[in-house]
Structure formats: C-alpha cells, structure tokens
Motif scaffolding. Structure first.
Motif, PDB file in Angstrom:
ATOM      1  N   SER A  60       0.857  -1.181   0.000  1.00  0.00           N
ATOM      2  CA  SER A  60       0.000   0.000   0.000  1.00  0.00           C
ATOM      3  C   SER A  60       0.892   1.228   0.000  1.00  0.00           C
ATOM      4  O   SER A  60       2.071   1.160   0.381  1.00  0.00           O
ATOM      5  CB  SER A  60      -0.904  -0.008   1.238  1.00  0.00           C
ATOM      6  OG  SER A  60      -1.857   1.036   1.178  1.00  0.00           O
ATOM      7  N   ALA A  61       0.340   2.352  -0.436  1.00  0.00           N
ATOM      8  CA  ALA A  61       1.053   3.631  -0.356  1.00  0.00           C
ATOM      9  C   ALA A  61       0.484   4.420   0.809  1.00  0.00           C
ATOM     10  O   ALA A  61      -0.728   4.628   0.884  1.00  0.00           O
ATOM     11  CB  ALA A  61       0.899   4.408  -1.658  1.00  0.00           C
ATOM     12  N   VAL A  62       1.345   4.827   1.732  1.00  0.00           N
ATOM     13  CA  VAL A  62       0.887   5.517   2.937  1.00  0.00           C
ATOM     14  C   VAL A  62       1.611   6.853   3.086  1.00  0.00           C
ATOM     15  O   VAL A  62       2.695   7.058   2.538  1.00  0.00           O
ATOM     16  CB  VAL A  62       1.105   4.656   4.203  1.00  0.00           C
ATOM     17  CG1 VAL A  62       0.341   3.344   4.086  1.00  0.00           C
ATOM     18  CG2 VAL A  62       2.592   4.383   4.437  1.00  0.00           C
ATOM     19  N   GLY A  63       1.005   7.741   3.847  1.00  0.00           N
ATOM     20  CA  GLY A  63       1.556   9.069   4.033  1.00  0.00           C
ATOM     21  C   GLY A  63       2.392   9.197   5.288  1.00  0.00           C
ATOM     22  O   GLY A  63       2.584   8.240   6.054  1.00  0.00           O
ATOM     23  N   GLY A  64       2.872  10.425   5.515  1.00  0.00           N
ATOM     24  CA  GLY A  64       3.716  10.689   6.676  1.00  0.00           C
ATOM     25  C   GLY A  64       2.994  10.580   7.994  1.00  0.00           C
ATOM     26  O   GLY A  64       3.632  10.497   9.048  1.00  0.00           O
ATOM     27  N   ASP A  65       1.655  10.550   7.953  1.00  0.00           N
ATOM     28  CA  ASP A  65       0.859  10.446   9.179  1.00  0.00           C
ATOM     29  C   ASP A  65       0.484   9.009   9.517  1.00  0.00           C
ATOM     30  O   ASP A  65      -0.270   8.764  10.457  1.00  0.00           O
ATOM     31  CB  ASP A  65      -0.417  11.283   9.047  1.00  0.00           C
ATOM     32  CG  ASP A  65      -1.237  10.899   7.809  1.00  0.00           C
ATOM     33  OD1 ASP A  65      -0.751  10.095   6.982  1.00  0.00           O
ATOM     34  OD2 ASP A  65      -2.368  11.406   7.670  1.00  0.00           O
ATOM     35  N   PHE A  66       1.021   8.041   8.762  1.00  0.00           N
ATOM     36  CA  PHE A  66       0.593   6.651   8.943  1.00  0.00           C
ATOM     37  C   PHE A  66       1.004   6.110  10.311  1.00  0.00           C
ATOM     38  O   PHE A  66       0.213   5.450  10.996  1.00  0.00           O
ATOM     39  CB  PHE A  66       1.173   5.773   7.830  1.00  0.00           C
ATOM     40  CG  PHE A  66       0.598   4.387   7.766  1.00  0.00           C
ATOM     41  CD1 PHE A  66      -0.746   4.191   7.510  1.00  0.00           C
ATOM     42  CD2 PHE A  66       1.401   3.275   7.953  1.00  0.00           C
ATOM     43  CE1 PHE A  66      -1.292   2.918   7.437  1.00  0.00           C
ATOM     44  CE2 PHE A  66       0.876   1.999   7.883  1.00  0.00           C
ATOM     45  CZ  PHE A  66      -0.472   1.819   7.630  1.00  0.00           C
ATOM     46  N   ALA A  67       2.208   6.405  10.725  1.00  0.00           N
ATOM     47  CA  ALA A  67       2.678   5.915  12.025  1.00  0.00           C
ATOM     48  C   ALA A  67       1.966   6.638  13.162  1.00  0.00           C
ATOM     49  O   ALA A  67       1.489   6.012  14.119  1.00  0.00           O
ATOM     50  CB  ALA A  67       4.188   6.092  12.146  1.00  0.00           C
ATOM     51  N   SER A  68       1.847   7.971  13.059  1.00  0.00           N
ATOM     52  CA  SER A  68       1.220   8.735  14.140  1.00  0.00           C
ATOM     53  C   SER A  68      -0.265   8.437  14.280  1.00  0.00           C
ATOM     54  O   SER A  68      -0.850   8.635  15.347  1.00  0.00           O
ATOM     55  CB  SER A  68       1.430  10.241  13.923  1.00  0.00           C
ATOM     56  OG  SER A  68       0.841  10.657  12.705  1.00  0.00           O
ATOM     57  N   SER A  69      -0.895   7.946  13.214  1.00  0.00           N
ATOM     58  CA  SER A  69      -2.317   7.592  13.282  1.00  0.00           C
ATOM     59  C   SER A  69      -2.564   6.336  14.110  1.00  0.00           C
ATOM     60  O   SER A  69      -3.697   6.052  14.490  1.00  0.00           O
ATOM     61  CB  SER A  69      -2.870   7.370  11.865  1.00  0.00           C
ATOM     62  OG  SER A  69      -2.358   6.157  11.310  1.00  0.00           O
ATOM     63  N   GLY A  70      -1.510   5.569  14.361  1.00  0.00           N
ATOM     64  CA  GLY A  70      -1.646   4.304  15.081  1.00  0.00           C
ATOM     65  C   GLY A  70      -1.865   3.105  14.183  1.00  0.00           C
ATOM     66  O   GLY A  70      -1.831   1.954  14.643  1.00  0.00           O
ATOM     67  N   TYR A  71      -2.097   3.357  12.880  1.00  0.00           N
ATOM     68  CA  TYR A  71      -2.432   2.252  11.980  1.00  0.00           C
ATOM     69  C   TYR A  71      -1.241   1.318  11.763  1.00  0.00           C
ATOM     70  O   TYR A  71      -1.392   0.094  11.704  1.00  0.00           O
ATOM     71  CB  TYR A  71      -2.916   2.802  10.643  1.00  0.00           C
ATOM     72  CG  TYR A  71      -3.876   1.875   9.905  1.00  0.00           C
ATOM     73  CD1 TYR A  71      -3.999   0.531  10.248  1.00  0.00           C
ATOM     74  CD2 TYR A  71      -4.663   2.347   8.870  1.00  0.00           C
ATOM     75  CE1 TYR A  71      -4.876  -0.304   9.584  1.00  0.00           C
ATOM     76  CE2 TYR A  71      -5.544   1.517   8.190  1.00  0.00           C
ATOM     77  CZ  TYR A  71      -5.646   0.193   8.544  1.00  0.00           C
ATOM     78  OH  TYR A  71      -6.516  -0.637   7.875  1.00  0.00           O
ATOM     79  N   GLU A  72      -0.064   1.883  11.644  1.00  0.00           N
ATOM     80  CA  GLU A  72       1.123   1.040  11.440  1.00  0.00           C
ATOM     81  C   GLU A  72       1.314   0.076  12.609  1.00  0.00           C
ATOM     82  O   GLU A  72       1.566  -1.122  12.413  1.00  0.00           O
ATOM     83  CB  GLU A  72       2.360   1.912  11.261  1.00  0.00           C
ATOM     84  CG  GLU A  72       3.613   1.121  10.933  1.00  0.00           C
ATOM     85  CD  GLU A  72       4.755   1.985  10.452  1.00  0.00           C
ATOM     86  OE1 GLU A  72       5.794   1.424  10.089  1.00  0.00           O
ATOM     87  OE2 GLU A  72       4.606   3.226  10.414  1.00  0.00           O
ATOM     88  N   ALA A  73       1.168   0.586  13.830  1.00  0.00           N
ATOM     89  CA  ALA A  73       1.304  -0.264  15.017  1.00  0.00           C
ATOM     90  C   ALA A  73       0.224  -1.337  15.054  1.00  0.00           C
ATOM     91  O   ALA A  73       0.472  -2.466  15.494  1.00  0.00           O
ATOM     92  CB  ALA A  73       1.245   0.594  16.284  1.00  0.00           C
ATOM     93  N   GLU A  74      -0.975  -0.997  14.583  1.00  0.00           N
ATOM     94  CA  GLU A  74      -2.075  -1.970  14.550  1.00  0.00           C
ATOM     95  C   GLU A  74      -1.740  -3.140  13.621  1.00  0.00           C
ATOM     96  O   GLU A  74      -1.940  -4.307  13.967  1.00  0.00           O
ATOM     97  CB  GLU A  74      -3.360  -1.273  14.087  1.00  0.00           C
ATOM     98  CG  GLU A  74      -4.597  -2.136  14.100  1.00  0.00           C
ATOM     99  CD  GLU A  74      -5.141  -2.389  15.495  1.00  0.00           C
ATOM    100  OE1 GLU A  74      -6.128  -3.143  15.606  1.00  0.00           O
ATOM    101  OE2 GLU A  74      -4.593  -1.844  16.474  1.00  0.00           O
ATOM    102  N   LEU A  75      -1.217  -2.832  12.454  1.00  0.00           N
ATOM    103  CA  LEU A  75      -0.832  -3.886  11.512  1.00  0.00           C
ATOM    104  C   LEU A  75       0.325  -4.724  12.053  1.00  0.00           C
ATOM    105  O   LEU A  75       0.339  -5.954  11.910  1.00  0.00           O
ATOM    106  CB  LEU A  75      -0.449  -3.260  10.169  1.00  0.00           C
ATOM    107  CG  LEU A  75      -1.623  -2.681   9.366  1.00  0.00           C
ATOM    108  CD1 LEU A  75      -1.143  -1.623   8.389  1.00  0.00           C
ATOM    109  CD2 LEU A  75      -2.354  -3.791   8.624  1.00  0.00           C
ATOM    110  N   GLU A  76       1.290  -4.054  12.673  1.00  0.00           N
ATOM    111  CA  GLU A  76       2.427  -4.778  13.254  1.00  0.00           C
ATOM    112  C   GLU A  76       1.988  -5.676  14.405  1.00  0.00           C
ATOM    113  O   GLU A  76       2.569  -6.748  14.614  1.00  0.00           O
ATOM    114  CB  GLU A  76       3.480  -3.780  13.727  1.00  0.00           C
ATOM    115  CG  GLU A  76       4.215  -3.092  12.577  1.00  0.00           C
ATOM    116  CD  GLU A  76       5.162  -2.010  13.050  1.00  0.00           C
ATOM    117  OE1 GLU A  76       4.992  -1.529  14.195  1.00  0.00           O
ATOM    118  OE2 GLU A  76       6.080  -1.641  12.279  1.00  0.00           O
ATOM    119  N   LYS A  77       0.963  -5.261  15.135  1.00  0.00           N
ATOM    120  CA  LYS A  77       0.459  -6.068  16.252  1.00  0.00           C
ATOM    121  C   LYS A  77       0.015  -7.444  15.772  1.00  0.00           C
ATOM    122  O   LYS A  77       0.172  -8.447  16.484  1.00  0.00           O
ATOM    123  CB  LYS A  77      -0.714  -5.338  16.920  1.00  0.00           C
ATOM    124  CG  LYS A  77      -1.326  -6.080  18.089  1.00  0.00           C
ATOM    125  CD  LYS A  77      -2.376  -5.225  18.798  1.00  0.00           C
ATOM    126  CE  LYS A  77      -3.664  -5.153  18.022  1.00  0.00           C
ATOM    127  NZ  LYS A  77      -4.728  -4.422  18.751  1.00  0.00           N
TER     128      LYS A  77
END
Length: 299
Positions: A60-77
């Motif tokens: 997927s293509a994600v923006g600079g706010d992807f980590a701060s949104s919490g979504y990256e951590a959710e996928l890594e979980k």
C-alpha cells in the motif's frame, strides 16, 4: 507452512459520521456522533488473514501520518508484513469520510492521499497476490508478474481503463465481484458472463443476503450466508475474501473455501468497523461446525 498472501490496495482511516440529514448545496446539518476506525479493503483483508493465523503481506502507499495515526502499530500487532509498503512522507494517508443519516442513506467521500502515487511505481515480483481496490495501472503491472492472481476490482472498477482491466483479467486465477460488478466487467470488456467464466478458472460472485456463487470449470456452487444479527455490513466482502483465500492456500475444496469465507464475513458484520470482531481460525471453526457440520481436515 502457509503460503504468504500479498494484498495490494488501500490502508485507509475510516471516519464514520451519524448526521440528522445528508447536506446538499449550501446546507449545513449537525453531526450527531462520529467514530474513527481502521479500514481500506487491502488492510482489512491482510489483518483478517493474519488473525486467522495466515501469513499476510500488505502493499500500500501511505503518508507521513501513517505511524502517528496508530495504523502502522495496529498492523504490526498482528504481524502483517509491511516490508513492501511505500512511504510518502509529504502526503497524507488515505481516508474515507462516510455520512449516514437517520434513514440510513449515505454519502461518502474518499481521499486517495498517498495512494495516487501507486501508478508511478514499478512493483516487485510476488508469489500469491490479491488485488483489492487500488490503482488500476499498478494492479495491471503486478498482475503480469505474480505467480497466482486473485482480483477484486470493487468500487474502483469505474476508474479502470478497458486496457488495464483486460490485462488483469488475462492474468487472473480467481475473480471476486458482487452481482453489480460482474455485469460492469462484462459491459466494460464486451464479454458475456460465459466468456468470463471460460477465461478465468474460478469466479466468485456475492449476492448480499442471498449468499454467493462459485463458478469453476462449468460447476456452480452455491454458498449460503451465515445468519447473525448484523450491525454493519461494511467489510463483509473483505472478510469473506480473507477466509476464502487463506482456505484456498491451505488446499481446501472450493465449497469449503466459500463456507469459510461466509463464516468469517458473519463476524465482520456483528460490530461496527471492518476489523472490530474478526475471528481466529479456531473460533471460525466452531461457528463453521454450528452451521455446516464437521470441519474438514486440511489436504
């Protein structure tokens, strides 16, 4: 060992608004309530596969706010492989804004954000890929490289050129559509349903509350829905595809794949949010047996 399922498409943040009325030109209406959920068809499918115990990779293509949104951590979980994620720090991540009034009428706005960059990129080679709603140019490129292709054009079908659609279909092993989309595929390509069924080995068409049909080499298999009290139909199709694809990579017969898909979808509709109540493999098996009898052994 499970085969990695690579899923291509959006990882979107869904903002769901309850409103008094859907506003038209030059009107303003109050928002009663709103909630934020993680969504996007590709990410929904990847997380569902991972929760079921499969190996999922997200492109997927994600923006600079992807980590701060919490979504990256959710996928890594859930141990979703993010090694092929495209990061564009100057862009915003994809978002969907859905407004629903008291009569359950909806108005939706979708901001592609970083996903607009996909058409410029050259994909890596992957083994087993599912193409969810995404940029058609990128999907056409990766379809020609992948070892096995599953394709779900979804609502983005209207954005596809005939050339890209035909390119993907020529390389597709499993096609997922609903009853409206399969007709649109036929109209866009000038092919009949019979032509599509002859061209693609397995075609799965969903019919809302009437379940789904699987077409494979002249055989038609009807899969019923699993009855539950549904609160939100959003994400049911993604959950169905996740269950079906994981079962397929585990060499279950197509009818069982469809039933597993139907069971996983029944969990998705029980709560608001596409990723809120997804089952593990064991939880899925228990509901499967409640509805379809003994769960078959893996081949």
């Amino acid at each position: 060992m499970d085969r990695t399922i690579t899923v291509v498409g959006h990882a979107a943040i869904d903002l769901l608004f309850d409103v008094e009325n859907i506003a038209v030109h030059n009107e303003s209406h109050p928002i009663i309530n709103y909630d934020q959920y993680y969504g996007g068809g590709a990410a929904n499918i990847a997380i569902a596969i991972a929760i079921l115990g499969g190996k999922a990779q997200l492109i997927s293509a994600v923006g600079g706010d992807f980590a701060s949104s919490g979504y990256e951590a959710e996928l890594e979980k859930y141990s979703v492989d993010l090694s092929l994620l495209y990061r564009f720090h100057e862009e915003k991540s994809t978002r969907a804004f859905v407004f629903t009034d008291r009569e359950h009428r909806q108005s939706t706005y979708f901001h592609w954000g970083a996903s607009v960059k996909l058409k410029e990129l050259e994909p890596d080679e992957v083994d087993f890929v599912h193409l969810a709603t995404s940029d058609s140019t990128y999907n056409a490129k990766i379809a020609k490289k992948a070892g096995f292709v599953s394709f779900d054009p979804g609502q983005d079908l209207v954005t596809y050129s005939k050339e890209n659609l035909e390119c993907i279909l020529e390389n597709t092993d499993i096609l997922f559509t609903n009853r409206h989309e399969i007709q649109r595929v036929c109209d866009m390509t000038g092919k009949s349903l019979g032509d599509i069924l002859n061209m693609i080995e397995t075609v799965v068409v969903t019919y809302d509350a009437s379940g789904s049909k699987i077409y494979n080499n002249g055989i038609e298999i009807t899969i019923p829905v699993v009855p539950v009290k549904a609160l939100d139909p959003t994400g049911a199709g993604d959950a169905y595809r996740a269950g079906f694809l994981l079962a397929h990579t585990r060499n279950f017969p197509l009818e069982v794949c469809g039933k597993i898909g139907s069971v996983v979808a029944s969990f998705a509709v029980q709560n608001i949010g596409c990723q809120t109540d997804l089952p593990t493999w064991e939880v899925m098996k228990a509901r499967y047996e409640e509805n379809f009898g003994n769960f078959p052994e893996m081949n």
